[in-house]
Design an enzyme around this catalytic site. Structure first.
Site, PDB file in Angstrom:
ATOM      1  N   ASP A  24      35.532   6.918 -14.267  1.00  6.87           N
ATOM      2  CA  ASP A  24      34.988   7.004 -13.013  1.00  6.87           C
ATOM      3  C   ASP A  24      34.374   8.424 -12.653  1.00  6.87           C
ATOM      4  OD1 ASP A  24      35.156   5.391 -10.151  1.00  6.87           O
ATOM      5  OD2 ASP A  24      35.633   7.454  -9.723  1.00  6.87           O
ATOM      6  N   ASN A  31      25.742  11.966  -3.503  1.00  8.84           N
ATOM      7  CA  ASN A  31      24.747  11.144  -2.697  1.00  8.84           C
ATOM      8  C   ASN A  31      24.571  11.625  -1.245  1.00  8.84           C
ATOM      9  OD1 ASN A  31      24.060   9.068  -4.460  1.00  8.84           O
ATOM     10  ND2 ASN A  31      25.894   8.010  -4.156  1.00  8.84           N
ATOM     11  N   HIS A  66      20.627   9.572  -2.391  1.00  5.06           N
ATOM     12  CA  HIS A  66      20.782   8.447  -3.185  1.00  5.06           C
ATOM     13  C   HIS A  66      19.914   8.923  -4.601  1.00  5.06           C
ATOM     14  CE1 HIS A  66      23.775   6.392  -1.168  1.00  5.06           C
ATOM     15  NE2 HIS A  66      23.283   6.648  -0.167  1.00  5.06           N
ATOM     16  N   ASP A  99      21.225   8.367  -8.437  1.00  7.19           N
ATOM     17  CA  ASP A  99      20.761   7.565  -9.415  1.00  7.19           C
ATOM     18  C   ASP A  99      20.314   8.178 -10.674  1.00  7.19           C
ATOM     19  OD1 ASP A  99      21.135   5.286  -7.458  1.00  7.19           O
ATOM     20  OD2 ASP A  99      18.809   5.182  -6.917  1.00  7.19           O
ATOM     21  N   GLU A 116      29.940   3.961  -9.531  1.00  7.55           N
ATOM     22  CA  GLU A 116      29.950   5.017 -10.489  1.00  7.55           C
ATOM     23  C   GLU A 116      31.087   4.787 -11.447  1.00  7.55           C
ATOM     24  OE1 GLU A 116      32.355   6.610  -6.754  1.00  7.55           O
ATOM     25  OE2 GLU A 116      30.641   5.168  -7.275  1.00  7.55           O
TER      26      GLU A 116
END
Length: 353
Positions: A215, A223, A228, A232, A258
């Protein structure tokens, strides 16, 4: 993929059921006609086969021995077709049914078995046709032979090309269905399919198998701060980073958001921990540049072991997830497995006191 095999069988089961229904109806009709014409052995064979087809029609969608029933159905079916051509007083038009052999064989048996089965019975059918029906003028005989052989070869060729394209399209669709669109990694569906194979191998050979959950730490900040789109890009970079540092025998999947899941086969608990922790350290020391903005990411990870922590993927993911959140509680940027789980738990309890 097991899923590919199951989908292929479902497709064949549906085709088989349509064929069985047709054979039941046609079998009763042709047996009645041949009883009337005095072709008693052929009529009995057709009637018996119609009843057998009716039995198969009832079980074909649920039977576990699908391939066995396919073979037991097709081989006698084609033998009856060839025999019907051989029987005296049978119609010359019956050869038309021989040309359906490649289509039926490829649809129900697949490309390899279908090829050999259709080749054998087409050869038998053409041989019997020449023996029964070709005589007289040699020029006409040659023309008839060329037409028959050419039409038979065309049917086999078309069925072969169709089956190759169908297999490729099916593989492509299954690959797309098992791929995460953002990162190009395996998704949850492919992870589940792969785990079945990994677990079966581990159980049979007594070899180690580990499930790792990664994680990204504070990913929400990326973000919120950069947007965002940058998030990505970061996920794709992390995916490539981890994928470049695992073996080809391991499987990395995007688990969601994530989080990433990793299947590691054939590594001891200690070796698995060392490999995962090395990935964590290398990622911590790596900067990802985006529009001249350096981004540094860290990961927390939890590891579970097949057998010790469970034998199902759900159990192993649950245990890995518990250890992942233990790593989060321990300050993030660390790896927790069964060996250091108790130590970290005791340390956290002392801090709370």
């Amino acid at each position: 993929m097991p899923n590919s095999l199951e989908q292929n069988y479902q497709y064949r089961r549906r085709v088989m059921r349509v064929l069985l229904l047709f054979v039941v109806v046609a079998g009763f009709i042709f047996s009645a006609v041949n009883f009337y014409r005095g072709l008693i052995p052929l009529a009995i064979m057709e009637l018996t086969y119609a009843l057998f087809s009716l039995f198969l029609w009832q079980i074909i969608l649920v039977t576990e021995r699908f391939q066995m029933w396919i073979t037991l159905f097709l081989v006698p079916f084609f033998i009856i077709l060839v025999y019907a051509m051989y029987v005296p007083n049978s119609s010359e038009s019956i050869f038309v049914w021989i040309l359906t052999v490649p289509v039926i064989s490829y649809l129900l048996m697949g490309r390899r078995q279908g090829f050999w089965l259709s080749l054998f019975f087409i050869f038998c059918g053409v041989t019997v046709y020449h023996f029964r029906f070709i005589s007289g003028d040699s020029a006409i005989n040659i023309a008839d032979s060329v037409n028959i052989i050419a039409s038979a070869c065309l049917m086999i060729s078309l069925a072969h090309v169709h089956e190759i394209n169908r297999e490729k399209n099916e593989e492509r669709l299954l690959e797309l269905a098992g791929t995460d669109k953002l990162t190009g990694l395996a998704n949850r569906m492919k992870l589940m399919d792969a785990f079945k194979l990994y677990a079966e191998y581990a159980q049979r050979h007594g070899s180690p198998l580990s499930v790792v959950l990664f994680d990204l730490d504070f990913f929400k900040n990326v973000n919120d701060k950069h947007g965002h789109h940058v998030g990505d890009v970061t996920l794709r970079n992390i995916a490539r980073f981890i994928e470049d540092r695992i073996r080809k025998t391991d499987l990395l999947a995007r688990f969601g958001g994530e989080e990433f899941a990793l299947l590691i086969a054939g590594s001891s608990d200690e070796n698995c921990f060392q490999r995962v922790d090395l990935i964590r350290q290398q990622l911590c020391d790596t900067h990802f540049d985006h529009e001249q903005t350096p981004l540094t990411m860290t990961v927390s990870a939890g590891i579970s072991t097949f057998g010790t922590d469970g034998t199902s993927l759900d159990d192993l993911l649950m245990k890995a997830d518990q250890r992942l959140y233990l790593a989060k509680d321990n300050g993030r940027n660390c790896v927790v497995d069964a060996n250091n789980e108790q130590i970290i738990n005791l340390a956290l309890k002392k801090m709370q006191i």
